[in-house]
Design a protein around this motif. Structure first.
Motif, PDB file in Angstrom:
ATOM      1  N   MET A 275      -8.471   6.280  -3.870  1.00  0.00           N
ATOM      2  CA  MET A 275      -9.770   5.605  -3.997  1.00  0.00           C
ATOM      3  C   MET A 275     -10.533   5.643  -2.671  1.00  0.00           C
ATOM      4  N   LEU A 276      -9.820   5.351  -1.578  1.00  0.00           N
ATOM      5  CA  LEU A 276     -10.458   5.341  -0.258  1.00  0.00           C
ATOM      6  C   LEU A 276     -10.928   6.742   0.135  1.00  0.00           C
ATOM      7  N   LYS A 277     -10.092   7.733  -0.134  1.00  0.00           N
ATOM      8  CA  LYS A 277     -10.462   9.119   0.182  1.00  0.00           C
ATOM      9  C   LYS A 277     -11.711   9.529  -0.595  1.00  0.00           C
ATOM     10  N   ALA A 278     -11.753   9.172  -1.880  1.00  0.00           N
ATOM     11  CA  ALA A 278     -12.912   9.517  -2.707  1.00  0.00           C
ATOM     12  C   ALA A 278     -14.177   8.821  -2.214  1.00  0.00           C
ATOM     13  N   LEU A 279     -14.027   7.610  -1.676  1.00  0.00           N
ATOM     14  CA  LEU A 279     -15.171   6.871  -1.128  1.00  0.00           C
ATOM     15  C   LEU A 279     -15.623   7.416   0.222  1.00  0.00           C
ATOM     16  N   GLY A 280     -14.760   8.215   0.853  1.00  0.00           N
ATOM     17  CA  GLY A 280     -15.070   8.717   2.188  1.00  0.00           C
ATOM     18  C   GLY A 280     -14.715   7.732   3.283  1.00  0.00           C
ATOM     19  N   LEU A 281     -13.792   6.803   2.983  1.00  0.00           N
ATOM     20  CA  LEU A 281     -13.371   5.799   3.960  1.00  0.00           C
ATOM     21  C   LEU A 281     -12.004   6.157   4.530  1.00  0.00           C
ATOM     22  N   PRO A 282     -11.726   5.742   5.775  1.00  0.00           N
ATOM     23  CA  PRO A 282     -10.386   5.979   6.335  1.00  0.00           C
ATOM     24  C   PRO A 282      -9.340   5.134   5.614  1.00  0.00           C
ATOM     25  N   LEU A 283      -8.093   5.588   5.657  1.00  0.00           N
ATOM     26  CA  LEU A 283      -7.011   4.826   5.047  1.00  0.00           C
ATOM     27  C   LEU A 283      -6.651   3.630   5.914  1.00  0.00           C
ATOM     28  N   TYR A 284      -5.985   2.669   5.297  1.00  0.00           N
ATOM     29  CA  TYR A 284      -5.463   1.526   6.036  1.00  0.00           C
ATOM     30  C   TYR A 284      -4.462   2.014   7.085  1.00  0.00           C
ATOM     31  N   LYS A 285      -4.151   1.152   8.039  1.00  0.00           N
ATOM     32  CA  LYS A 285      -3.271   1.518   9.147  1.00  0.00           C
ATOM     33  C   LYS A 285      -1.812   1.632   8.708  1.00  0.00           C
ATOM     34  N   LYS A 286      -1.358   0.676   7.872  1.00  0.00           N
ATOM     35  CA  LYS A 286       0.066   0.649   7.522  1.00  0.00           C
ATOM     36  C   LYS A 286       0.271  -0.137   6.229  1.00  0.00           C
ATOM     37  N   LEU A 287       1.280   0.286   5.472  1.00  0.00           N
ATOM     38  CA  LEU A 287       1.704  -0.425   4.266  1.00  0.00           C
ATOM     39  C   LEU A 287       3.151  -0.863   4.467  1.00  0.00           C
ATOM     40  N   TYR A 288       3.381  -2.171   4.445  1.00  0.00           N
ATOM     41  CA  TYR A 288       4.724  -2.731   4.627  1.00  0.00           C
ATOM     42  C   TYR A 288       5.232  -3.232   3.279  1.00  0.00           C
ATOM     43  N   VAL A 289       6.441  -2.819   2.922  1.00  0.00           N
ATOM     44  CA  VAL A 289       6.963  -3.068   1.577  1.00  0.00           C
ATOM     45  C   VAL A 289       8.286  -3.825   1.675  1.00  0.00           C
ATOM     46  N   HIS A 290       8.359  -4.978   1.019  1.00  0.00           N
ATOM     47  CA  HIS A 290       9.616  -5.737   1.039  1.00  0.00           C
ATOM     48  C   HIS A 290      10.291  -5.713  -0.328  1.00  0.00           C
ATOM     49  N   GLY A 291      11.559  -6.120  -0.338  1.00  0.00           N
ATOM     50  CA  GLY A 291      12.343  -6.129  -1.569  1.00  0.00           C
ATOM     51  C   GLY A 291      12.157  -7.414  -2.357  1.00  0.00           C
ATOM     52  N   TYR A 292      13.057  -7.621  -3.321  1.00  0.00           N
ATOM     53  CA  TYR A 292      12.998  -8.790  -4.197  1.00  0.00           C
ATOM     54  C   TYR A 292      13.926  -9.890  -3.686  1.00  0.00           C
ATOM     55  N   TRP A 293      13.536 -11.121  -3.957  1.00  0.00           N
ATOM     56  CA  TRP A 293      14.465 -12.242  -3.836  1.00  0.00           C
ATOM     57  C   TRP A 293      15.188 -12.388  -5.169  1.00  0.00           C
ATOM     58  N   LEU A 294      16.510 -12.403  -5.105  1.00  0.00           N
ATOM     59  CA  LEU A 294      17.349 -12.472  -6.296  1.00  0.00           C
ATOM     60  C   LEU A 294      18.061 -13.821  -6.354  1.00  0.00           C
ATOM     61  N   MET A 295      18.530 -14.168  -7.535  1.00  0.00           N
ATOM     62  CA  MET A 295      19.425 -15.313  -7.711  1.00  0.00           C
ATOM     63  C   MET A 295      20.677 -14.791  -8.394  1.00  0.00           C
ATOM     64  N   GLN A 296      21.802 -14.847  -7.680  1.00  0.00           N
ATOM     65  CA  GLN A 296      23.067 -14.323  -8.190  1.00  0.00           C
ATOM     66  C   GLN A 296      22.900 -12.870  -8.643  1.00  0.00           C
TER      67      GLN A 296
END
Length: 634
Positions: A275-296
């Motif tokens: 979407m950003l590329k199509a708009l002609g805008l630069p991409l964000y600096k970084k994408l940080y991805v975390h996992g899930y919190w589980l119960m047992q």
């Protein structure tokens, strides 16, 4: 670096308001809040955006189930999110709602811009539509029963005209960009996205006919349609900073860091960059991805009844205790278990015993022997200088690890200094020095400790802000006047400043005592046996350095370790419930080496780790300072 360069922009996802805030929402937002506080202490200008995603099929359904209209329902749930974040003391700059007029205006601007560029086309499409995912599914996204893999329900077959966005046109560009750029952290999520990009990308349906769904933002070029909820939601990262009208939006956007859970990786790592590329805008600096919190080991869900309410936990144990556990327990990027027993163990061991006890003892001694004022320094001994060195080196490691998103390792590093502070006060015994008339010496020890407490309070402000503020106030200091530059300044707090002891920061959580079993009684009796020094000398105790650690499949308790001592040995140890594999790398431990090799769960073990175990849990026995692997213990 120029002053204007010290700007950073953090976002959480905007949370879908078909349900109320839970632990997963709180984790993401607390982590971002901690990072914003961290960078403020580094004298950055910080912009922190969070909010709620309020359009789509699921909202209409959830509102209907509660007998409400969509707007009334989203108003209620958005208010609940905002009140939850305010209760938890989260320092966001803006709470954005996708039903706001400013956001709608920006979304329609983006839609019109892309339409005018020829990026959208109208076509008839038929296929399997999942109302949970709010999109059409490919055959690969269905299980062997033909159900949606995420929602475990059969999709509905739909045939309708819609507007589409040709993602495939940009697949080659995105694949090349991700291969060259360090855009996604941890890197294994980048590999996951690159694997998705090996296959052609289907067109993205960016509209929904009003005949089926009217609760959304109307397409500016066709009033018979509303836009797809993800197309609407992702644009909040721009509308939240004033795009396209506010002249400062670009300053923030160049420094944009998105923080998300792994379940929304695809929209953020594929749809949004395109979407950003199509708009002609630069991409964000970084994408940080975390996992899930589980119960047992199970993902939290309302149907299983295992959802944790962060407000309830905070009210029961304290907001900072919850924050500490979330930062400490999850290795960012991986899944983690939320276990109340482990929560209480960490609370009592780390917060009540190690940190809280250190603070209370130090402040109590200053009040008792120095009328509650910071004493003057006398001559520093080698022990005092060594203590300073340990604290300084640990703080520097902590700051580097925290900035590298290795929060659990950063806190473990900091706790090494906190535990060493307890060793220092015990060895130096300032109360004994004072009682025997050596007040200058007692004052020097306590002044060293007071300065270290100030440093710990500063370091912990991103993690436990209320506790840090209380401690700094006890030292006559204010967080608003300090930065990390003062963390290594041993003249703070200044001589003569008032010290307020106050109540213990973390009173212990007392658990019901369990009845002693016959087996425990037998073990206690066995411990009474004594052995000669000759028998003791038969055992080969050595220091080893862990160079590799991994879980053993099929068990929750066992880790397979490779240890240098000085030769390389493989050891199986039942410590997986207390230590994550990544926490153990380069850790020095105490070993017994002359045990007969044995197989545990089919894995060869050539020795044993030594550890201490009490009501607070298990802790490894480690040397006070780094020693040569293989050094003999006697």
């Amino acid at each position: 670096m120029k002053k204007g360069d010290k700007i950073i922009y953090f976002t959480t996802p905007i949370y879908y308001v078909n349900s109320y805030p839970h632990l997963g929402h709180a984790y993401t937002t607390i982590i971002v809040d901690g990072l914003c506080r961290f960078y403020r202490l580094k004298n950055y200008e910080v912009f922190f955006l969070t909010g709620t995603d309020e359009h789509g099929d699921k909202i209409v359904k959830a509102a209907s189930e509660r007998g409400k209209g969509p707007q009334a329902f989203v108003d209620e749930v958005a208010k609940a999110f905002k009140e939850a974040w305010d209760y938890l003391g989260l320092t966001y700059n803006r709470f954005i709602r996708t039903t706001s007029s400013e956001h709608k205006k920006t979304v329609q601007y983006v839609l019109q811009t892309l339409y005018d560029k020829g990026e959208f086309y109208l076509d008839e499409y038929e296929g399997n539509y999942c109302f949970g995912c709010e999109r059409f599914l490919t055959s690969k996204e269905l299980d062997e029963r033909g159900f949606c893999r995420d929602h475990q329900r059969p999709p509905v077959y739909l045939k309708e005209k819609n507007y589409f966005f040709n993602l495939e046109k940009y697949r080659g560009w995105l694949k090349d960009y991700l291969s060259k750029e360090d855009l996604i952290y941890p890197s294994f999520y980048k590999e996951e996205v690159l694997n998705l990009l090996e296959e052609p990308l289907p067109p993205l349906c960016i509209s929904r006919p009003k005949s089926r769904l009217s609760w959304g933002i109307e397409l500016p070029f066709d009033p018979e349609y509303v836009t797809y909820v993800w197309f609407d939601a992702l644009i909040n990262y721009l509308s939240g900073i004033g795009y396209p009208e506010d002249p400062r939006w670009q300053v923030y956007w160049e420094r944009a860091h998105h923080v998300i859970a792994k379940d929304i990786l695809k929209p953020h790592a594929i749809y949004w960059p395109i979407m950003l590329k199509a708009l002609g805008l630069p991409l964000y600096k970084k994408l940080y991805v975390h996992g899930y919190w589980l119960m047992q080991k199970l993902k939290m869900s309302k149907s299983l009844g295992n959802v944790v309410d962060p407000i309830e936990v905070s009210q029961r144990y304290g907001k900072d205790a919850l924050r500490y556990f979330l930062f400490r327990e999850m290795a960012f990027g991986y899944d983690a278990d939320f276990d109340y027993a482990q929560f209480i163990t960490r609370y009592n061991a780390d917060l009540a015993n190690d940190f809280g006890n250190l603070v209370f003892r130090t402040l109590n001694l200053v009040e008792k022997y120095f009328q509650g004022r910071v004493p003057a320094y006398g001559p520093l001994t080698s022990e005092d200088l060594n203590y300073r060195k340990v604290v300084e080196e640990t703080l520097e490691k902590y700051l580097k690890l925290f900035e590298a998103w290795q929060f659990h390792l950063a806190l473990e590093e900091l706790w090494q200094a906190i535990r060493f502070s307890n060793v220092y006060i015990d060895r130096m015994a300032p109360w004994k020095e004072a009682k025997e008339g050596r007040l200058e010496r007692a004052g020097t020890i306590l002044r060293n400790l007071l300065s270290a407490l100030k440093s710990f309070a500063l370091a912990l402000w991103p993690v436990m802000p209320d506790t840090s503020q209380k401690l700094l106030s006890s030292l006559s200091l204010e967080i608003n006047t300090l930065s990390f530059e003062e963390a290594l300044n041993w003249e703070f707090p200044p001589e003569g400043s008032l010290i307020y002891k106050g109540a213990p920061l973390f009173p212990r959580i007392e658990l019901p005592k369990e009845t002693t079993t016959s087996e425990e009684t037998k073990m206690a009796e066995e411990r009474k046996e004594v052995y000669s020094i000759e028998e003791f000398r038969k055992w080969d105790f050595r220091i080893g350095k862990i160079i590799h650690a991994e879980r053993i499949e099929g068990t929750d308790k066992l880790l397979k370790l490779e240890v240098l001592c000085p030769e390389k040995r493989q050891i199986v140890s039942g410590i997986a419930q207390y230590y994550k594999p990544e926490e153990l790398i380069n850790r020095e431990v105490m070993l017994v080496l002359n045990l007969k090799p044995t197989k545990i769960r089919g894995v060869l073990s050539e020795g044993m780790l030594l550890a201490a175990h009490d009501e607070r849990g298990l802790t490894l026995i480690v040397p006070e300072r780094e020693v040569t692997p293989g050094a003999k213990v006697s």
